[in-house]
Design a protein around this motif. Structure first.
Motif: not given
Length: 238
Positions: A126-136, A120-122
Motif C-alpha cells: 500500500i505504501g501508506l503510513s500506519v499510525p499508532m498511539s500508546i497509553a491514551l 510486510t505483505g499488503s
C-alpha cells in the motif's frame, strides 16, 4: 491485514524490548483460565476491539495511472481501521512486570507509526503510513475495567495500543479512453452549393417553383393594391 500487524509487533518487541530474552510474545485472551496456566514470563498483546477510524475517512475516488501517466482506473480511497491491543506483562513478581511494562512503553513511544522497514505483505504494498498511539485515555464508551470484566479476570496493569491500519479492499472502476482534443477548425471558401448543384441563391424552375413564384406575385400585387386604395382614400378625405 491484522495478522501482518501482529507480525510487526512481535518482531518489534522481540528485537527492541526483549533483545533475545526467554520471554514469549502471545496474542491470547487473558482470561482467568488462561492466567492460571501461565508458568513462564511472557508479553500478551490481546486484540480486544476493531472499529473504523472515522476521522480518516475520505470521499471521492482515487485515480490509477499507467506508465504514460494516463488514468486507467479509479477506486475508493483506503479506509482506516483502529486495532486496539491490551498489552500486559506476566511474570512471577509484580516488580518484574512493572519493569517489563516500562520497557514496552519506552519502545512504543519512540514511534508515531509502525516502522516502514518492518512492514510486510499488503501493508508494504500500500505504501501508506500506519499510525499508532500508546497509553491514551480510553474513549467515553469503553473502559479497561469493562474489558477485564468481560474476560472474567482480575484487573491488571496494562498498556492500550491503538494502530490505524489502511484497508484498500474496494471496487475498481475502469476508466474510459482519453478524449483527444483536435482543436477548433475554420474553413474558408465559396458558399456551399444549392441542392441543385448551383452556387448562390436558388433559381426557380419546374412546376413546384412556378406555384411558389405565382403565390409571391399575387402577394406582391395585393400589397400594391392596398397601398393605392389607402392613398386614394387620403386624397378624398383632403
Amino acid at each position: 491485514m491484522i495478522h501482518e500487524v501482529d507480525d510487526v509487533l512481535r518482531t518489534l518487541i522481540r528485537s527492541e524490548v526483549l533483545e533475545g530474552g526467554q520471554i514469549s510474545v502471545v496474542f491470547d485472551a487473558p482470561t482467568r483460565e488462561w492466567a492460571a496456566k501461565v508458568n513462564a514470563p511472557m508479553v500478551n498483546l490481546y486484540l480486544y476491539d476493531i472499529r473504523e477510524d472515522m476521522r480518516r475517512r475520505e470521499r471521492g475516488l482515487h485515480n490509477e495511472y499507467d506508465e504514460r501517466g494516463t488514468v486507467v482506473a479509479r477506486r475508493r480511497p483506503p479506509r482506516f481501521f483502529k486495532l486496539s491491543y491490551l498489552i500486559t506483562a506476566w511474570t512471577k513478581r509484580p516488580e518484574d512486570e512493572h519493569r517489563l511494562l516500562s520497557s514496552l512503553l519506552a519502545c512504543l513511544l519512540r514511534y508515531e507509526a509502525l516502522p516502514p522497514e518492518r512492514l510486510t505483505g499488503s501493508l508494504a504494498e500500500i505504501g501508506l503510513s500506519v499510525p499508532m498511539s500508546i497509553a491514551l485515555p480510553p474513549p467515553e464508551d469503553r473502559s479497561f475495567a469493562d474489558v477485564w470484566s468481560a474476560l472474567g479476570g482480575e484487573l491488571k496493569p496494562s498498556l492500550d495500543l491503538v494502530i490505524s491500519v489502511p484497508v484498500t479492499a474496494s471496487p475498481v472502476y475502469t476508466a474510459g479512453p482519453p478524449v483527444e482534443d483536435e482543436g477548433m477548425r475554420a474553413r474558408f471558401g465559396d458558399a456551399p452549393a444549392s441542392p441543385r448543384g448551383r452556387k448562390g441563391p436558388p433559381v426557380y424552375g419546374g412546376k413546384g417553383d412556378e406555384r411558389v413564384r405565382s403565390s409571391a406575385s399575387r402577394a406582391s400585387g395585393a400589397g400594391l393594391s392596398r397601398r393605392i386604395v389607402e392613398t386614394r382614400g387620403t386624397e378624398t378625405a383632403e
